[in-house]
Design a protein around this motif. Sequence first.
Motif, PDB file in Angstrom:
ATOM      1  N   PHE B  81     -67.980 -23.011 -13.290  1.00  8.66           N
ATOM      2  CA  PHE B  81     -67.016 -23.281 -12.215  1.00  8.66           C
ATOM      3  C   PHE B  81     -66.001 -24.345 -12.641  1.00  8.66           C
ATOM      4  CE2 PHE B  81     -65.571 -25.398  -8.374  1.00  8.66           C
ATOM      5  CZ  PHE B  81     -65.187 -24.310  -7.603  1.00  8.66           C
ATOM      6  N   ARG B  82     -66.460 -25.333 -13.418  1.00  8.03           N
ATOM      7  CA  ARG B  82     -65.539 -26.356 -13.900  1.00  8.03           C
ATOM      8  C   ARG B  82     -64.445 -25.739 -14.759  1.00  8.03           C
ATOM      9  NH1 ARG B  82     -69.729 -30.158 -14.834  1.00  8.03           N
ATOM     10  NH2 ARG B  82     -69.772 -31.557 -13.064  1.00  8.03           N
ATOM     11  N   HIS B  83     -64.823 -24.693 -15.502  1.00  5.86           N
ATOM     12  CA  HIS B  83     -63.894 -24.112 -16.453  1.00  5.86           C
ATOM     13  C   HIS B  83     -62.972 -23.099 -15.790  1.00  5.86           C
ATOM     14  CE1 HIS B  83     -62.675 -21.889 -20.140  1.00  5.86           C
ATOM     15  NE2 HIS B  83     -62.677 -23.099 -20.614  1.00  5.86           N
ATOM     16  N   TYR B  84     -63.537 -22.210 -14.944  1.00  7.16           N
ATOM     17  CA  TYR B  84     -62.758 -21.092 -14.397  1.00  7.16           C
ATOM     18  C   TYR B  84     -62.313 -21.309 -12.948  1.00  7.16           C
ATOM     19  CZ  TYR B  84     -64.185 -18.211 -18.352  1.00  7.16           C
ATOM     20  OH  TYR B  84     -64.370 -17.699 -19.592  1.00  7.16           O
ATOM     21  N   GLU B  85     -62.854 -22.339 -12.251  1.00  9.80           N
ATOM     22  CA  GLU B  85     -62.545 -22.592 -10.838  1.00  9.80           C
ATOM     23  C   GLU B  85     -62.988 -21.438  -9.947  1.00  9.80           C
ATOM     24  OE1 GLU B  85     -60.990 -25.380  -9.380  1.00  9.80           O
ATOM     25  OE2 GLU B  85     -61.422 -26.328 -11.314  1.00  9.80           O
ATOM     26  N   THR B  86     -63.955 -20.654 -10.356  1.00 12.01           N
ATOM     27  CA  THR B  86     -64.480 -19.572  -9.520  1.00 12.01           C
ATOM     28  C   THR B  86     -65.905 -19.268  -9.959  1.00 12.01           C
ATOM     29  OG1 THR B  86     -64.199 -17.294  -8.802  1.00 12.01           O
ATOM     30  CG2 THR B  86     -63.548 -17.791 -11.036  1.00 12.01           C
ATOM     31  N   VAL B  87     -66.675 -18.601  -9.053  1.00 10.00           N
ATOM     32  CA  VAL B  87     -68.004 -18.133  -9.454  1.00 10.00           C
ATOM     33  C   VAL B  87     -68.069 -16.613  -9.362  1.00 10.00           C
ATOM     34  CG1 VAL B  87     -69.300 -20.207  -8.919  1.00 10.00           C
ATOM     35  CG2 VAL B  87     -68.877 -18.535  -7.128  1.00 10.00           C
ATOM     36  N   ASN B  88     -66.907 -15.966  -9.299  1.00 10.60           N
ATOM     37  CA  ASN B  88     -66.858 -14.505  -9.295  1.00 10.60           C
ATOM     38  C   ASN B  88     -67.183 -13.997 -10.695  1.00 10.60           C
ATOM     39  OD1 ASN B  88     -66.074 -11.829  -9.344  1.00 10.60           O
ATOM     40  ND2 ASN B  88     -64.523 -12.136  -7.771  1.00 10.60           N
ATOM     41  N   VAL B  89     -68.281 -13.222 -10.819  1.00  9.13           N
ATOM     42  CA  VAL B  89     -68.754 -12.888 -12.162  1.00  9.13           C
ATOM     43  C   VAL B  89     -67.785 -11.978 -12.911  1.00  9.13           C
ATOM     44  CG1 VAL B  89     -71.197 -13.230 -11.712  1.00  9.13           C
ATOM     45  CG2 VAL B  89     -70.161 -11.039 -11.213  1.00  9.13           C
ATOM     46  N   ASP B  90     -66.890 -11.277 -12.186  1.00  6.86           N
ATOM     47  CA  ASP B  90     -65.938 -10.418 -12.893  1.00  6.86           C
ATOM     48  C   ASP B  90     -64.896 -11.239 -13.646  1.00  6.86           C
ATOM     49  OD1 ASP B  90     -67.227  -8.263 -12.088  1.00  6.86           O
ATOM     50  OD2 ASP B  90     -65.741  -7.549 -10.664  1.00  6.86           O
ATOM     51  N   PHE B  92     -65.563 -13.880 -15.498  1.00  3.76           N
ATOM     52  CA  PHE B  92     -66.098 -14.409 -16.762  1.00  3.76           C
ATOM     53  C   PHE B  92     -66.172 -13.248 -17.738  1.00  3.76           C
ATOM     54  CE2 PHE B  92     -69.235 -16.404 -13.621  1.00  3.76           C
ATOM     55  CZ  PHE B  92     -68.240 -17.145 -13.039  1.00  3.76           C
ATOM     56  N   ASN B  93     -65.049 -12.901 -18.376  1.00  8.49           N
ATOM     57  CA  ASN B  93     -65.059 -11.696 -19.203  1.00  8.49           C
ATOM     58  C   ASN B  93     -64.816 -12.009 -20.676  1.00  8.49           C
ATOM     59  OD1 ASN B  93     -62.489 -12.476 -18.903  1.00  8.49           O
ATOM     60  ND2 ASN B  93     -61.789 -10.663 -17.794  1.00  8.49           N
ATOM     61  N   VAL B  94     -65.083 -13.251 -21.097  1.00  9.33           N
ATOM     62  CA  VAL B  94     -64.821 -13.585 -22.491  1.00  9.33           C
ATOM     63  C   VAL B  94     -65.777 -12.841 -23.418  1.00  9.33           C
ATOM     64  CG1 VAL B  94     -64.804 -15.460 -24.160  1.00  9.33           C
ATOM     65  CG2 VAL B  94     -63.893 -15.819 -21.895  1.00  9.33           C
ATOM     66  N   LEU B  95     -67.022 -12.678 -22.974  1.00  9.23           N
ATOM     67  CA  LEU B  95     -68.004 -12.008 -23.821  1.00  9.23           C
ATOM     68  C   LEU B  95     -67.966 -10.495 -23.673  1.00  9.23           C
ATOM     69  CD1 LEU B  95     -71.099 -14.325 -23.514  1.00  9.23           C
ATOM     70  CD2 LEU B  95     -69.550 -14.070 -25.411  1.00  9.23           C
ATOM     71  N   LYS B  96     -67.056  -9.991 -22.800  1.00 10.48           N
ATOM     72  CA  LYS B  96     -66.944  -8.551 -22.597  1.00 10.48           C
ATOM     73  C   LYS B  96     -65.895  -7.988 -23.526  1.00 10.48           C
ATOM     74  CE  LYS B  96     -67.483  -7.425 -17.817  1.00 10.48           C
ATOM     75  NZ  LYS B  96     -66.654  -7.200 -16.650  1.00 10.48           N
TER      76      LYS B  96
END
Lengths: 179, 97
Positions: B81-90, B92-96
């Motif tokens: 959350f500190r990094h992206y300002e959200t907890v929406n899992v969609d 966080f796509n860096v590893l996708k």
Amino acid sequence: MTDILFILFAVVAVGGAVGVVIGRSPVASLLFMVATLASVAGIYVLFEAHFLAAIQVLVYAGAIMVLFLFVIMLLNLGHDYRADLRYGSWSLLSLVVVGLTAGVLMQGFSGDVGADLLEDGAAAAAAIDAAVIEKGAVGVIADPLFTDYVVAFELMGLLLLVAIVAAVVLAKPRGSGEG
Amino acid sequence: MLTPALLLSAALFVIGTLGVIVRRNAIIIFLCIELQLNAVNLAFVALSRYTGIEGQLYVFFVMTVAAAEAAVGLAIIISIFRHYETVNVDKFNVLKW
């Protein structure tokens, strides 16, 4: 009486579980979860697992859920419900997965899985009851925990230590300290 | 009372699975995983009544692991959350790929 209590707890547990999934704000989901955990603790009592029921309420419904609540309030979440649900192919996938899981579990559990188990199950239940009377509800868990399963118990302590250190390191703000 | 308890356990597990799939909020997904762990615990306790006290010991261990998992997982969520300002899992796509 036991059956009525079981049905009551089961209805609350399933209702709470559905509430967790469809809850509009994370805090509402969390409160539904507490209801589910409390009624599962009630079912533990019906199965004579008194110590686990107490642990369930103290540790699960108490400590872990409060930890979740801290994080929800710390991050100030829960204002975008529409963006929170998946639609389209995901809902189709969820139906397929849920249907398959439910089918397999129901078939495995509703058959005569308990038939041969229940035959010598009465003896096991009587043995547990006798042990509870002799050692108490905590002692009956603690006795095997500190003899046969002592290695697993110590490893559990190590796991908790590692988890605490990891949580502190991960949640530490970037750039503070030398980490 | 064994079969109804196992069916309740199955129902809770399935509802938890559904929640993991249909929600995008990482914290709700976490709650649903806890729900699945609890469903398995319920099956353990119900069966331990007819097989011996060991089932209750396993539930004790599962609860400990669940507590450790919640602590580490929530720390990861805070960090994300500190990094992206959200907890929406969609998001966080860096590893996708």
